[in-house]
Design a protein around this motif. Structure first.
Motif, PDB file in Angstrom:
ATOM      1  N   THR A  73       0.434  -1.475  -0.080  1.00  0.00           N
ATOM      2  CA  THR A  73       0.012  -0.321   0.156  1.00  0.00           C
ATOM      3  C   THR A  73       0.664   1.337  -0.057  1.00  0.00           C
ATOM      4  OG1 THR A  73      -2.225   0.682   0.998  1.00  0.00           O
ATOM      5  CG2 THR A  73      -0.346   0.503   2.779  1.00  0.00           C
ATOM      6  N   VAL A  74       0.245   1.853  -0.496  1.00  0.00           N
ATOM      7  CA  VAL A  74       0.372   4.023  -0.701  1.00  0.00           C
ATOM      8  C   VAL A  74      -0.223   4.707  -0.435  1.00  0.00           C
ATOM      9  CG1 VAL A  74       1.625   4.806  -2.457  1.00  0.00           C
ATOM     10  CG2 VAL A  74       2.161   2.580  -2.464  1.00  0.00           C
ATOM     11  N   LEU A  99      -1.260   8.355   0.344  1.00  0.00           N
ATOM     12  CA  LEU A  99      -1.119   9.348  -0.740  1.00  0.00           C
ATOM     13  C   LEU A  99      -1.311  10.296   0.422  1.00  0.00           C
ATOM     14  CD1 LEU A  99      -2.065   7.707  -3.074  1.00  0.00           C
ATOM     15  CD2 LEU A  99      -2.113   9.808  -4.230  1.00  0.00           C
ATOM     16  N   ALA A 156      -8.339   4.375 -11.281  1.00  0.00           N
ATOM     17  CA  ALA A 156      -7.572   3.466  -9.921  1.00  0.00           C
ATOM     18  C   ALA A 156      -7.831   1.966  -9.251  1.00  0.00           C
ATOM     19  CB  ALA A 156      -7.115   4.784  -9.100  1.00  0.00           C
ATOM     20  N   VAL A 188      -8.631   1.120  -3.167  1.00  0.00           N
ATOM     21  CA  VAL A 188      -8.251   2.435  -2.153  1.00  0.00           C
ATOM     22  C   VAL A 188      -8.764   2.329  -1.019  1.00  0.00           C
ATOM     23  CG1 VAL A 188      -7.830   5.094  -3.061  1.00  0.00           C
ATOM     24  CG2 VAL A 188      -7.758   3.372  -4.906  1.00  0.00           C
ATOM     25  N   SER A 206      -5.562   5.655   1.106  1.00  0.00           N
ATOM     26  CA  SER A 206      -4.137   4.060   0.796  1.00  0.00           C
ATOM     27  C   SER A 206      -4.498   3.338  -0.961  1.00  0.00           C
ATOM     28  CB  SER A 206      -4.267   3.242   1.823  1.00  0.00           C
ATOM     29  OG  SER A 206      -3.613   4.008   3.380  1.00  0.00           O
ATOM     30  N   VAL A 207      -2.963   3.454  -1.619  1.00  0.00           N
ATOM     31  CA  VAL A 207      -3.363   2.050  -2.689  1.00  0.00           C
ATOM     32  C   VAL A 207      -3.118   1.367  -2.579  1.00  0.00           C
ATOM     33  CG1 VAL A 207      -3.320   2.947  -5.275  1.00  0.00           C
ATOM     34  CG2 VAL A 207      -3.630   5.058  -3.841  1.00  0.00           C
ATOM     35  N   TYR A 257       1.994   1.362  -7.872  1.00  0.00           N
ATOM     36  CA  TYR A 257       2.162   2.849  -8.480  1.00  0.00           C
ATOM     37  C   TYR A 257       1.441   3.508  -9.660  1.00  0.00           C
ATOM     38  CZ  TYR A 257       5.187   4.034  -4.392  1.00  0.00           C
ATOM     39  OH  TYR A 257       5.995   4.079  -3.468  1.00  0.00           O
ATOM     40  N   VAL A 263      -1.804   4.654  -8.446  1.00  0.00           N
ATOM     41  CA  VAL A 263      -1.611   5.838  -8.156  1.00  0.00           C
ATOM     42  C   VAL A 263      -1.657   7.300  -8.812  1.00  0.00           C
ATOM     43  CG1 VAL A 263       0.006   7.733  -7.055  1.00  0.00           C
ATOM     44  CG2 VAL A 263       0.233   5.338  -5.517  1.00  0.00           C
ATOM     45  N   ASP A 264      -0.731   6.694 -10.104  1.00  0.00           N
ATOM     46  CA  ASP A 264      -0.216   7.673 -10.912  1.00  0.00           C
ATOM     47  C   ASP A 264      -2.066   7.864 -12.255  1.00  0.00           C
ATOM     48  OD1 ASP A 264       1.970   7.572 -10.324  1.00  0.00           O
ATOM     49  OD2 ASP A 264       2.013   6.175 -11.953  1.00  0.00           O
ATOM     50  N   CYS A 292       2.782  11.549  -2.345  1.00  0.00           N
ATOM     51  CA  CYS A 292       3.398  10.034  -2.032  1.00  0.00           C
ATOM     52  C   CYS A 292       4.903  10.415  -2.376  1.00  0.00           C
ATOM     53  CB  CYS A 292       2.478   8.595  -2.589  1.00  0.00           C
ATOM     54  SG  CYS A 292       3.033   8.735  -4.266  1.00  0.00           S
ATOM     55  N   ARG A 336       7.894   7.582  -3.763  1.00  0.00           N
ATOM     56  CA  ARG A 336       7.653   6.662  -4.427  1.00  0.00           C
ATOM     57  C   ARG A 336       8.980   5.435  -4.598  1.00  0.00           C
ATOM     58  NH1 ARG A 336       3.957   8.096  -8.039  1.00  0.00           N
ATOM     59  NH2 ARG A 336       4.415   6.521  -9.455  1.00  0.00           N
TER      60      ARG A 336
END
Length: 425
Positions: free
Chosen positions: A330-331, A333, A354, A361, A382-383, A398, A401-402, A411, A413
Motif C-alpha cells: 500500500t502507498v 497519498l 485507480a 483505494v 491508501s492505494v 504505483y 497512484v498515477d 506520496c 515513490r
C-alpha cells in the motif's frame, strides 16, 4: 451479528471492507466512518471519542459485537464500558491498553517479564532527562510516553538533537503525551511489524508487515503515522516469528493476565531484528495503519467470526487466519504539508479508474464537499495492490497512484524498497 466498527481512517476502511464480506456479519455499522466506509457500512456521525454516544448507539441499534479501530477510545475505556453492559468487544481494557498508552508502562512490563527490548529510562522532567542522557550512547531514542499519533519518537543523531527533543517534549510539542519521556538505547537492525490476536489467555499469530515511517524517499525526513507498507515481511522468517511468539508476545499476555489485566484484542509488536534476535520496540493495541490495509488485502475467511472468538475467550478452538500467498503493498497519498499542517479541501478524482484490476483505494482523511471527494486530513488515501512478488505489487500500486487525480497530494515513490532490492539480487 449486528456489528459496530469504531473509527474513520484507512485502517477502518480496510476493516469494514473485510467485515462486510464475513458470513457472520448480518449488518455493519460504523461510527463515524468516512466516504469509503459508507460503501460497506451504515455510518453514524457519533465521534469515536464520544463514549456516551457510542454506548447509546449500541443500545439503540441492538449491536451484538463491537470492533474498535483506533487506540484513543481503548485507552479511554470504551471496551470496559461495553463489557459492563454485556456487549462483546474486540479491543483491550483501558488498563491493558496502557501497552500503547504509556511507553514507560510497556518498558517496565518488559523488564518484569524478561522480554527483550532496548535499555531505557523514564523521566518526568527535562532536568531529570538531561541528567539521565549522560548514561546513553549517541545516537539515542527520545519518546513521548503517551499517545502522539505515531509522531512522538525522535532518533537523535547528536547530543544537541537529543537535548532539543527533550526540551520540546516537556514544553508541550506533543501535548500531554510528553508529560513523561522515555529515553532508550538505539537499536541497530531492520524493523518489522508482527501481529497476533489474544483472548486474554491464548495467542494466535496474525501475520507480518513492514512499514515506512519517514515522510521522504530513502527513509528521510520526519516520522509520520506511516507512508506505506507491504505484507508479508520475508525478513521475519518462520524461525524469527516463532521467537517473537515465544519470547515477546506470549510472555506479554501471560504477564498481563497474572497482573489482573488480561489482554483481549490485537497485539501489534513493532520489532527490531538485531544481531541478538528480535527485540520489542513498542506495542500498539490496535491494527496498524497502513499495515492493516495490506493484511486485509491478503486475508481469507470469516474475519468477523475470528475477532468474535478473540473477544469471547474462544481462540483456542477458532480456525487460524488464512492468508493469500500473494504480497500486498500500500502507498499512502498524503495532503501537502503532512506531517505538519496538511492542506485540506483538495479535490480527488478517478478513484474508480485507480481501482481497475483489483486494486483497492482505502479512504483515510476524506470527506464530501457536495458531490466532490476532498482531502480532509493528513493521510488521505491508501492505494493497495497485490502481486506474486513485492516488486509486482509495488508496480501495480504505483500504476494505480498515477491513475488518480489528486493534485493536492503526494506520496513516497519507494515503498517496499528493501524487499524489492532483495528480490533483484
Amino acid at each position: 451479528m449486528n456489528i459496530l466498527l469504531i473509527g474513520s481512517g484507512g485502517r477502518e476502511h480496510a476493516l469494514a471492507w473485510q467485515l462486510a464480506q464475513s458470513p457472520s456479519c448480518a449488518k455493519l455499522y460504523a461510527a463515524p466512518g468516512n466516504p469509503g466506509i459508507e460503501l460497506h457500512a451504515e455510518c453514524s456521525a457519533v465521534p469515536a471519542d464520544d463514549l456516551d454516544g457510542l454506548i447509546a448507539f449500541v443500545r439503540a441499534h441492538m449491536i451484538d459485537f463491537v470492533v474498535v479501530g483506533p487506540e484513543a477510545p481503548l485507552v479511554a475505556g470504551l471496551a470496559d464500558r461495553l463489557r459492563a453492559i454485556g456487549v462483546p468487544v474486540f479491543g483491550p481494557s483501558a488498563a491493558a491498553a496502557r501497552l500503547e498508552g504509556s511507553k514507560g508502562f510497556t518498558k517496565d512490563l518488559c523488564a518484569r517479564a524478561g522480554i527483550p527490548t532496548a535499555a531505557y529510562a523514564r523521566c518526568t522532567s527535562a532536568e531529570e532527562a538531561l541528567a539521565v542522557l549522560d548514561g546513553f550512547v549517541i545516537p539515542v531514542v527520545i519518546k513521548a510516553d503517551g499517545l502522539a499519533a505515531g509522531k512522538g519518537v525522535i532518533i537523535a543523531e547528536t547530543r544537541g538533537e537529543a537535548e532539543t527533543a527533550i526540551e520540546e517534549m516537556f514544553d508541550g510539542a506533543f501535548g500531554g503525551a510528553g508529560a513523561e519521556v522515555v529515553i532508550e538505547e538505539y537499536m541497530s537492525g531492520e524493523e518489522a511489524s508482527f501481529f497476533a490476536l489474544s483472548d486474554g489467555t491464548n495467542v494466535m499469530a496474525f501475520g507480518s508487515a513492514q512499514d515506512h515511517k519517514r515522510v521522504g524517499d530513502g527513509d528521510t525526513g520526519p516520522n509520520t503515522g506511516g507512508m506505506g507498507a507491504y505484507s508479508p515481511a520475508p525478513v521475519l522468517t518462520p524461525d524469527l516469528e516463532a521467537q517473537v511468539m515465544d519470547r515477546i508476545l506470549r510472555p506479554t499476555v501471560r504477564a498481563l493476565a497474572a497482573e489482573g489485566t488480561p489482554y483481549v484484542g490485537v497485539l501489534f509488536a513493532g520489532l527490531m531484528l538485531t544481531d541478538q534476535g528480535p527485540k520489542l520496540i513498542e506495542y500498539n493495541c490496535r491494527f496498524g495503519d497502513p499495515e492493516c490495509q495490506v493484511l486485509m488485502m491478503r486475508l481469507k475467511g470469516d474475519f468477523a467470526a475470528l475477532l468474535h472468538a478473540a473477544a469471547t475467550g474462544a481462540l483456542a478452538t477458532a480456525e487460524p487466519p488464512a492468508f493469500s500467498h500473494d504480497y500486498a503493498l500500500t502507498v499512502v497519498l498524503a495532503a501537502k504539508g503532512y506531517p505538519g499542517i496538511p492542506e485540506k479541501g483538495g479535490a480527488i478524482h478517478n478513484i474508480a479508474e485507480a481501482e481497475a484490476g483489483g486494486v483497492r483505494v482505502f479512504h483515510a482523511g476524506t470527506a464530501r464537499n457536495d458531490r466532490t471527494l476532498v482531502a480532509a486530513g493528513g493521510r488521505v488515501l491508501s492505494v493497495t495492490a497485490t502481486g506474486k512478488s513485492v516488486t509486482e505489487a509495488q508496480a501495480r500500486a504505483y500504476a494505480a497512484v498515477d491513475r488518480l487525480d489528486f493534485p493536492g497530494g503526494f506520496c513516497r515513490r519507494d515503498i517496499g524498497w528493501r524487499e524489492v532490492k532483495r528480490e533483484a539480487e
